[in-house]
Design a protein around this motif. Structure first.
Motif, PDB file in Angstrom:
ATOM      1  N   GLU A 269     -52.920   2.615  25.597  1.00  0.00           N
ATOM      2  CA  GLU A 269     -51.893   2.876  26.619  1.00  0.00           C
ATOM      3  C   GLU A 269     -50.882   3.913  26.139  1.00  0.00           C
ATOM      4  OE1 GLU A 269     -48.718   0.093  28.851  1.00  0.00           O
ATOM      5  OE2 GLU A 269     -50.809  -0.462  29.197  1.00  0.00           O
ATOM      6  N   HIS A 270     -50.613   3.944  24.837  1.00  0.00           N
ATOM      7  CA  HIS A 270     -49.676   4.949  24.304  1.00  0.00           C
ATOM      8  C   HIS A 270     -50.242   6.355  24.474  1.00  0.00           C
ATOM      9  CE1 HIS A 270     -46.899   2.006  22.695  1.00  0.00           C
ATOM     10  NE2 HIS A 270     -47.918   1.368  22.104  1.00  0.00           N
ATOM     11  N   ALA A 274     -48.667   9.530  26.653  1.00  0.00           N
ATOM     12  CA  ALA A 274     -48.402  10.827  26.029  1.00  0.00           C
ATOM     13  C   ALA A 274     -49.046  12.000  26.782  1.00  0.00           C
ATOM     14  CB  ALA A 274     -48.896  10.816  24.582  1.00  0.00           C
ATOM     15  N   ILE A 275     -49.884  11.718  27.750  1.00  0.00           N
ATOM     16  CA  ILE A 275     -50.602  12.789  28.457  1.00  0.00           C
ATOM     17  C   ILE A 275     -49.616  13.718  29.163  1.00  0.00           C
ATOM     18  CG2 ILE A 275     -52.116  13.252  30.448  1.00  0.00           C
ATOM     19  CD1 ILE A 275     -53.602  10.630  29.586  1.00  0.00           C
ATOM     20  N   ILE A 319     -57.545  25.585  27.031  1.00  0.00           N
ATOM     21  CA  ILE A 319     -56.516  25.030  26.137  1.00  0.00           C
ATOM     22  C   ILE A 319     -56.556  23.512  26.248  1.00  0.00           C
ATOM     23  CG2 ILE A 319     -54.054  24.924  25.625  1.00  0.00           C
ATOM     24  CD1 ILE A 319     -53.874  27.769  26.907  1.00  0.00           C
ATOM     25  N   LEU A 320     -57.021  22.873  25.181  1.00  0.00           N
ATOM     26  CA  LEU A 320     -57.175  21.423  25.145  1.00  0.00           C
ATOM     27  C   LEU A 320     -56.448  20.863  23.935  1.00  0.00           C
ATOM     28  CD1 LEU A 320     -60.983  21.454  25.897  1.00  0.00           C
ATOM     29  CD2 LEU A 320     -59.300  20.383  27.393  1.00  0.00           C
ATOM     30  N   THR A 321     -55.705  19.788  24.126  1.00  0.00           N
ATOM     31  CA  THR A 321     -54.992  19.138  23.032  1.00  0.00           C
ATOM     32  C   THR A 321     -55.231  17.631  23.134  1.00  0.00           C
ATOM     33  OG1 THR A 321     -52.915  18.609  24.173  1.00  0.00           O
ATOM     34  CG2 THR A 321     -53.182  20.887  23.356  1.00  0.00           C
ATOM     35  N   PRO A 322     -54.854  16.860  22.122  1.00  0.00           N
ATOM     36  CA  PRO A 322     -54.970  15.401  22.219  1.00  0.00           C
ATOM     37  C   PRO A 322     -54.147  14.803  23.354  1.00  0.00           C
ATOM     38  CG  PRO A 322     -54.729  16.063  19.928  1.00  0.00           C
ATOM     39  CD  PRO A 322     -54.471  17.297  20.759  1.00  0.00           C
ATOM     40  N   ARG A 323     -53.203  15.586  23.912  1.00  0.00           N
ATOM     41  CA  ARG A 323     -52.382  15.092  25.021  1.00  0.00           C
ATOM     42  C   ARG A 323     -52.932  15.528  26.375  1.00  0.00           C
ATOM     43  NH1 ARG A 323     -46.121  15.991  23.583  1.00  0.00           N
ATOM     44  NH2 ARG A 323     -45.939  14.521  25.335  1.00  0.00           N
ATOM     45  N   LEU A 399     -52.447   6.424  40.607  1.00  0.00           N
ATOM     46  CA  LEU A 399     -51.506   5.295  40.650  1.00  0.00           C
ATOM     47  C   LEU A 399     -51.460   4.569  39.301  1.00  0.00           C
ATOM     48  CD1 LEU A 399     -52.394   3.941  44.201  1.00  0.00           C
ATOM     49  CD2 LEU A 399     -50.321   5.194  43.540  1.00  0.00           C
ATOM     50  N   TYR A 400     -52.618   4.490  38.619  1.00  0.00           N
ATOM     51  CA  TYR A 400     -52.657   3.875  37.290  1.00  0.00           C
ATOM     52  C   TYR A 400     -51.783   4.658  36.306  1.00  0.00           C
ATOM     53  CZ  TYR A 400     -54.526   2.285  32.786  1.00  0.00           C
ATOM     54  OH  TYR A 400     -54.650   1.796  31.507  1.00  0.00           O
ATOM     55  N   LEU A 401     -51.919   5.988  36.332  1.00  0.00           N
ATOM     56  CA  LEU A 401     -51.107   6.823  35.437  1.00  0.00           C
ATOM     57  C   LEU A 401     -49.626   6.719  35.792  1.00  0.00           C
ATOM     58  CD1 LEU A 401     -53.377   9.993  35.235  1.00  0.00           C
ATOM     59  CD2 LEU A 401     -52.915   8.377  33.392  1.00  0.00           C
ATOM     60  N   ALA A 402     -49.330   6.656  37.089  1.00  0.00           N
ATOM     61  CA  ALA A 402     -47.936   6.500  37.511  1.00  0.00           C
ATOM     62  C   ALA A 402     -47.371   5.170  37.015  1.00  0.00           C
ATOM     63  CB  ALA A 402     -47.845   6.585  39.034  1.00  0.00           C
TER      64      ALA A 402
END
Length: 593
Positions: A269-270, A274-275, A319-323, A399-402
């Motif tokens: 979930e963390h 962070a996304i 451009i891709l990052t862990p976030r 909605l899950y991300l929100a």
């Protein structure tokens, strides 16, 4: 474009092969006229040509030089030309133009070599050795008359699944192939081979190391779901399954505490919190579902969302990052372009969430999280119920991300979910009240030589999907544009034979869309308008015919607006005498790059 079977039984000198160009019915009729021998194992294949024209000779199966081994193959073998040359220097002759025949001849040679080395046939070992020599994408199934109790398969970048029956076992590219006989399935992973007999399944890697406990699962839909059941076509049936597809995708999404659930989540979930960017990767219809998702997720979660065609994604150095969260959308879960893009994203350290309709497929297996659409099998090549289910799943993800990021109040999320749960009823209303009007409009407008779909806001990706459906199944020229783009070039396409399909369902943009419609009418275009009940009277002032959908929140409107467009394409195709379920040149699942 062609189909064939190969049968093996004890005492046979050569594999019994029968294959015919054209539809599967051609092969069925040929076998009914001249029955094939009884057999203990069989392999069969329906082909879409990737190399070699569609004819009897190029159809699968293909056999070894002595006819004792036969194979079928999905994919493209990229080093086939060199392998062919090597075999030709040894005196091998080829009758087809296919890469598959090269693999068949090579497998025959390998099988003979193993018999020389060990004194007995070992098709499992031979197929593994073959797989290590091939480059490209392939699922191969093979049978050998010297081992008439087994079929051996191998997969690399192409789908393969096992069906576990009672006293019988199955191999297929999709569970729909065998769900009438068993609902128990086994996953075959990348670069694995499998040997099945009537009562045994053995899985290994290409080096021969046995996989101790391959993952199994139960297919959650009935065999009747993949049958017409009295409908004239699968596409008509599946359009009418749109409400159920949305409903099933929403089932069980809220737990007792009011929190949203996804199906399989292997992301902390963390990490979700962070996304800071989302990239949607998909092709065709799934990409348009991703474009709808962009509008909703950006509004609800307040982070940027990009939508990329999967086949372009990894070639432009994204451009891709862990976030970064990469969302891979695919009905089949085997779309090769999307699978390769997904792998690239994971190599760069990004998390991947799959939206998919098929249990056990490659894309959900290789993702960090999965949201299944639960739409049931979609047989018609042109996607309909999968599209509305993908949109619904994307809303659930937003909605899950929100919820995780605290971007919306809990009661706002619950209220939006309640609105989503009401969508099946509203979709059913469209099907019940608008189908006859759509059919009449299609019959009236079937002779239009060009179709122009216009939409604004979330109406634009829906317009693109409507235009794609017409291209796919009716073979007519159709374009989609944001309505505001009309004056920047596309209006030059408008002439008296043009049909404009104007989507005007976003209330605050209704007047602007009608201004575009008036411009089209002034240039002689016929207009088919799609709007909500509130504007039914208004749109009739401008459109030659109009289709009505219920009002919903603007971001949820695409699930309704697309329904009459699916039906419109269906009836245009019928009026033009096209095969709506199996349009020319198209495969249901694109498993090659």
């Amino acid at each position: 474009d062609s189909a064939g079977v190969a049968l093996t039984a004890p005492g046979m000198e050569r594999v019994a092969v029968r294959k015919k160009a054209g539809r599967l019915a051609n092969l069925v009729q040929d076998i009914e006229r001249d029955p094939m021998p009884d057999a203990t194992v069989g392999i069969g294949h329906t082909r879409w040509a990737t190399n070699g024209v569609p004819n009897d000779t190029n159809a699968h199966p293909h056999t070894s030089r002595d006819g004792k081994v036969a194979i079928i193959h999905n994919g493209i073998i990229e080093n086939a030309s060199q392998l062919r040359l090597d075999l030709q220097t040894e005196g091998y002759r080829f009758v087809s133009e296919t890469d598959t025949e090269v693999a068949a001849k090579l497998l025959g040679k390998i099988s003979d070599k193993i018999i020389e080395e060990t004194g007995k046939p070992d098709l499992f070992k031979a197929v593994r050795r073959l797989a290590r020599m091939l480059e490209g994408a392939f699922t191969i199934l093979a049978t050998d008359v010297r081992q008439p109790d087994i079929v051996v398969g191998a997969r690399h970048d192409s789908p393969l699944v096992v069906g576990l029956g009672e006293g019988e076992n199955f191999l297929g590219s999709d569970v729909a192939a065998f769900v009438a006989y068993t609902k128990r399935a086994m996953e075959i992973d990348q670069d694995q081979a499998v040997m099945v007999s009537a009562d045994k399944v053995v899985v290994s890697d290409f080096m021969g190391n046995i996989v101790p406990d391959p993952k199994t699962y139960t297919v959650d839909w009935d065999a009747s779901a993949a049958e017409k059941g009295g409908w004239d076509s699968f596409m008509d049936k599946e359009i009418h399954e749109d409400p159920a597809a949305v409903q099933r995708t929403l089932l069980g999404r809220l737990d007792e505490n009011g929190n949203i659930n996804l199906d399989e989540v292997r992301i902390d979930e963390h990490d979700f919190k962070a996304i800071d960017k989302i990239i949607v990767i998909a092709c065709g219809t799934a990409a348009y579902a991703g474009m709808v998702a962009k509008y909703a997720i950006e509004h609800w979660v307040r982070i940027p969302v990009e939508v990329e065609l999967a086949h372009e994604f990894r070639y432009r150095d994204p451009i891709l990052t862990p976030r970064t969260l990469v969302v891979a959308i695919s009905q089949s879960g085997e779309t090769m372009d999307t699978l390769m893009a997904l792998r690239h994203a994971r190599e760069q350290g990004s998390k991947v969430l799959a939206i998919c309709n098929t249990q056990g497929a490659s894309i959900p297996r290789e993702s960090d999280a999965v949201l299944y659409t639960h739409a049931g099998p979609e047989v018609a090549v042109a996607s309909t119920k999968a599209f509305v289910a993908q949109i619904t799943a994307a809303y659930v993800l937003g909605l899950y991300l929100a919820q995780v990021k605290g971007a919306m109040y809990r009661d706002e999320i619950a209220q939006t979910l309640e609105s989503l749960k009401d969508m099946p009823r509203k979709i059913q209303w469209v099907l019940d009240t608008q189908t006859k009007t759509v059919q009449e409009a299609a019959e009236q407008m079937v002779d239009a030589k060009s179709f122009l779909f216009l939409g604004r806001h979330v109406g634009y990706p829906v317009a693109m999907e409507g235009a794609l459906k017409l291209k796919e199944i009716a073979y007519v020229h159709s374009e989609a544009y944001p309505a505001g783009e009309l004056k920047h070039g596309p209006i030059s396409l408008i002439e008296e034979e043009t049909l404009v399909v104007a989507l005007a369902t976003v209330e605050k943009l209704f007047d602007k869309t009608m201004a575009n419609v008036r411009e089209d009418k002034a240039r002689g275009a016929h207009v088919l308008g799609v709007t909500t009940e509130d504007f039914a009277g208004e749109i009739e002032k401008y459109a030659d015919r109009s289709l009505i959908v219920p009002k919903a929140h603007p971001l949820l409107q695409p699930s309704l607006t697309v329904i009459p467009l699916q039906a419109f394409a269906y009836y245009i195709a019928l009026a033009r005498g096209c095969d709506v379920d199996m349009p020319r040149n198209l495969a249901k699942s694109v498993t090659v790059e």
